[in-house]
Design an enzyme around this catalytic site. Structure first.
Site, PDB file in Angstrom:
ATOM      1  NE  ARG A 189      10.831  -2.494  -9.150  1.00 22.25           N
ATOM      2  CZ  ARG A 189      10.392  -2.013  -8.053  1.00 22.25           C
ATOM      3  NH1 ARG A 189      10.575  -2.603  -6.932  1.00 22.25           N
ATOM      4  NH2 ARG A 189       9.850  -0.738  -7.767  1.00 22.25           N
ATOM      5  NE  ARG A 232      -4.577  -9.225  -3.325  1.00 27.26           N
ATOM      6  CZ  ARG A 232      -4.639  -8.020  -3.068  1.00 27.26           C
ATOM      7  NH1 ARG A 232      -5.513  -7.498  -1.959  1.00 27.26           N
ATOM      8  NH2 ARG A 232      -4.124  -7.070  -3.769  1.00 27.26           N
ATOM      9  CG  ASN A 242       4.705   7.373  -0.089  1.00 21.64           C
ATOM     10  OD1 ASN A 242       5.121   8.029  -1.053  1.00 21.64           O
ATOM     11  ND2 ASN A 242       4.526   6.084   0.093  1.00 21.64           N
ATOM     12  N   GLY A 245       6.100  -6.807  -0.358  1.00 25.37           N
ATOM     13  CA  GLY A 245       4.846  -6.409  -0.764  1.00 25.37           C
ATOM     14  C   GLY A 245       5.109  -6.610  -2.493  1.00 25.37           C
ATOM     15  CG  ASN A 246       3.558  -4.648  -6.732  1.00 25.91           C
ATOM     16  OD1 ASN A 246       3.664  -5.946  -7.085  1.00 25.91           O
ATOM     17  ND2 ASN A 246       3.335  -3.616  -7.589  1.00 25.91           N
ATOM     18  N   GLY A 247       6.588  -4.586  -4.462  1.00 22.46           N
ATOM     19  CA  GLY A 247       8.246  -4.500  -4.381  1.00 22.46           C
ATOM     20  C   GLY A 247       8.660  -5.217  -3.132  1.00 22.46           C
ATOM     21  CD  GLU A 295       6.848   2.401   4.403  1.00 21.84           C
ATOM     22  OE1 GLU A 295       5.961   1.724   4.069  1.00 21.84           O
ATOM     23  OE2 GLU A 295       7.729   2.222   3.635  1.00 21.84           O
ATOM     24  N   GLY A 321       3.781 -10.035   2.894  1.00 19.40           N
ATOM     25  CA  GLY A 321       4.410 -10.639   4.342  1.00 19.40           C
ATOM     26  C   GLY A 321       3.273 -10.459   5.288  1.00 19.40           C
ATOM     27  CD  GLU A 322       1.572  -5.444   6.865  1.00 24.88           C
ATOM     28  OE1 GLU A 322       0.358  -5.264   6.597  1.00 24.88           O
ATOM     29  OE2 GLU A 322       2.590  -4.818   6.822  1.00 24.88           O
ATOM     30  CG  ASN A 323      -2.497  -8.935   3.964  1.00 23.21           C
ATOM     31  OD1 ASN A 323      -3.290  -8.764   5.103  1.00 23.21           O
ATOM     32  ND2 ASN A 323      -1.969  -7.637   3.516  1.00 23.21           N
ATOM     33  CG  HIS A 327       8.964  -4.124   2.819  1.00 21.82           C
ATOM     34  ND1 HIS A 327       8.268  -3.155   3.566  1.00 21.82           N
ATOM     35  CD2 HIS A 327       8.234  -3.763   1.560  1.00 21.82           C
ATOM     36  CE1 HIS A 327       7.622  -2.233   2.905  1.00 21.82           C
ATOM     37  NE2 HIS A 327       7.631  -2.916   1.868  1.00 21.82           N
ATOM     38  CG  HIS A 380      10.853  -1.431   0.721  1.00 18.83           C
ATOM     39  ND1 HIS A 380      11.279  -2.798   0.076  1.00 18.83           N
ATOM     40  CD2 HIS A 380      10.051  -0.846  -0.043  1.00 18.83           C
ATOM     41  CE1 HIS A 380      10.632  -2.832  -1.110  1.00 18.83           C
ATOM     42  NE2 HIS A 380       9.747  -1.632  -0.965  1.00 18.83           N
ATOM     43  NE  ARG A 413       8.735   5.785   0.503  1.00 22.34           N
ATOM     44  CZ  ARG A 413       8.455   4.939  -0.347  1.00 22.34           C
ATOM     45  NH1 ARG A 413       7.361   4.994  -1.143  1.00 22.34           N
ATOM     46  NH2 ARG A 413       9.416   3.976  -0.660  1.00 22.34           N
TER      47      ARG A 413
END
Ligand code: ADP
Length: 394
Positions: free
Chosen positions: A236, A280, A7, A205-207, A379, A328-330, A203, A177, A88
């Site tokens: 964003r 966070r 990536n 994340g930051n995005g 990914e 989403g994961e954390n 999904h 994504h 990617r």
């Protein structure tokens, strides 16, 4: 067979080397600050993490150091052992609905679509060219982020603007994504042990983007022509009234490009909180009584819930909701706030199960109307799988 999954960003290169078909990760890591000074790389091998500072003038330098590390650590004996490199890539326009072997026409198309992904496509092309130089005998593949969304129908991907904007300028929803939404929805179907499913994948994340996936195919997604559509993100804005843009240009004298930068880089959680784009920091701000952090988080959650509700109706029900990516994961609290707002649909969180980060787990009670799962995205694995199957096709 060894397959490298990469990536490339404009100044970074993330990689994972897989032994396929076993799907074993042999080594992974990231090169950072390529071409901008103070560059370094980190590598994970045999459970150990190594960080080294090194001069990286370009992506080719990074690939060459990677080969040296692989040989020094006895992962390979020569670079010809790497049979394929999967890249990617972001914007594949309307043409690419699946992973392809890269030839000149694919590169030309990526150049053509660069206006739709000005930050991403040129970086991918740089990575591909460097990879071709360092691995001249390897098959190179392009795994497009937009490909999974190519199954959307006209009614879902068109904007209600003059139709000629679509035919002349390609104005439509492409989504992003896609490889992540594809991976987690596939994994969700495996867990449910069926393929005729209605899944909402988040999904975040930051995005961030949300997708509605029916029978394994994307039918709608929240990102649009660009990644700045849909839910509110780290920096964003996501969906806003588009007439804000000419109005603020008139009021401030900013150029359209400057406004676009503000909407991409200084909006979202950062814009509202004035503190940070990182969830966070927002959580810490809330703990310390920062009202703007609280407001930012409430807006963030509201917008995600709105998309889940919209896709629940579009899908005509829902067999499972998936959370993935950094937040989403954390983020235990963000997930809880979202699920609490879904009680109207009969969703019941299992707070103990939700008290976890970064692992695959069901986080709802057994009597929840819809099961909700954390599924860490992968990914890189999808890239390796797609590339391996193209290798098998010869
Ligand atoms: P990107 O869109 O850049 O790929 P990621 O998916 O890596 O982003 O997500 C990064 C974001 O995940 C961070 O900005 C942060 O907001 C969030 N995040 C990571 N770890 C945690 C955590 N422990 N708690 C809450 N949020 C987290």
């Amino acid at each position: 067979m060894k397959i490298l999954s990469v990536n490339a960003g404009s100044s970074s290169l993330k990689f994972q080397l897989y032994e396929m078909p076993e799907e074993e990760v042999l080594i992974s890591g990231v090169f950072e600050r390529i071409g901008i000074g103070n560059s370094f790389y980190t590598i994970k091998l045999n459970g150990e993490k190594i960080k080294k500072e090194v001069e990286l003038n370009n992506h080719k330098d990074a690939f060459e150091i990677l080969v040296k590390e692989l040989i020094d650590n006895n992962v390979i004996n020569s670079c010809d052992e790497i049979k394929a490199v999967g890249h990617r890539t972001v914007q594949g326009g309307e043409k690419y609905d699946h992973t392809v072997v890269i030839d000149d026409s694919v590169i030309n198309d990526m150049v053509k679509y660069s206006s739709l992904a000005p930050l991403h496509n040129p970086a991918s092309i740089t990575g591909i060219n460097a990879s071709k130089e360092v691995f001249p005998n390897a098959l190179q593949t392009a795994v497009f982020d937009t490909a999974f969304h190519a199954s959307m129908k006209e009614v879902d991907y068109l904007y209600p603007v003059p139709y000629e904007w679509y035919t002349k300028y390609g104005i439509r929803k492409y989504g992003m994504h896609g490889t992540s939404h594809r991976y987690v929805s596939m994994r969700m179907n495996e867990i449910l042990d069926k393929s005729d499913t209605k899944i909402i994948t988040c999904h975040i994340g930051n995005g961030a983007s949300i997708s509605a996936v029916k029978d394994g195919k994307c039918i709608d997604t929240s990102m649009g022509l660009t990644p700045n559509a849909g839910v509110m993100m780290g920096s964003r804005c996501g969906d806003i009234d588009c007439s804000i843009i000419p109005y603020i240009i008139e009021q401030t004298g900013m150029s359209a490009k400057e406004v676009d930068t503000v909407l991409n880089k200084q909006s979202g959680l950062l814009g509202i909180s004035g503190v940070s784009s990182d969830s966070r920091d927002i959580e810490d701000g809330i703990k310390n009584g920062n009202e703007r952090c609280k407001l930012a988080q409430e807006m963030y959650v509201k917008r995600i819930v709105e998309y889940i509700a919209k896709y629940y109706v579009l899908l005509g029900g829902c067999d499972a909701i998936v959370f993935t990516a950094g937040v989403g994961e954390n983020s235990i609290s963000t997930r809880k706030q979202i699920l609490d707002k879904l009680t109207v649909l009969g969703v019941k969180i299992d707070e103990k199960a939700n008290d976890i980060r970064g692992v695959e787990q069901k986080i709802t009670a057994d009597d929840s109307s819809i099961p909700v799962y954390i599924i860490p995205t992968n990914e890189e694995l999808m890239i390796a799988r797609d590339t391996y199957s193209l290798m098998l096709q010869g």
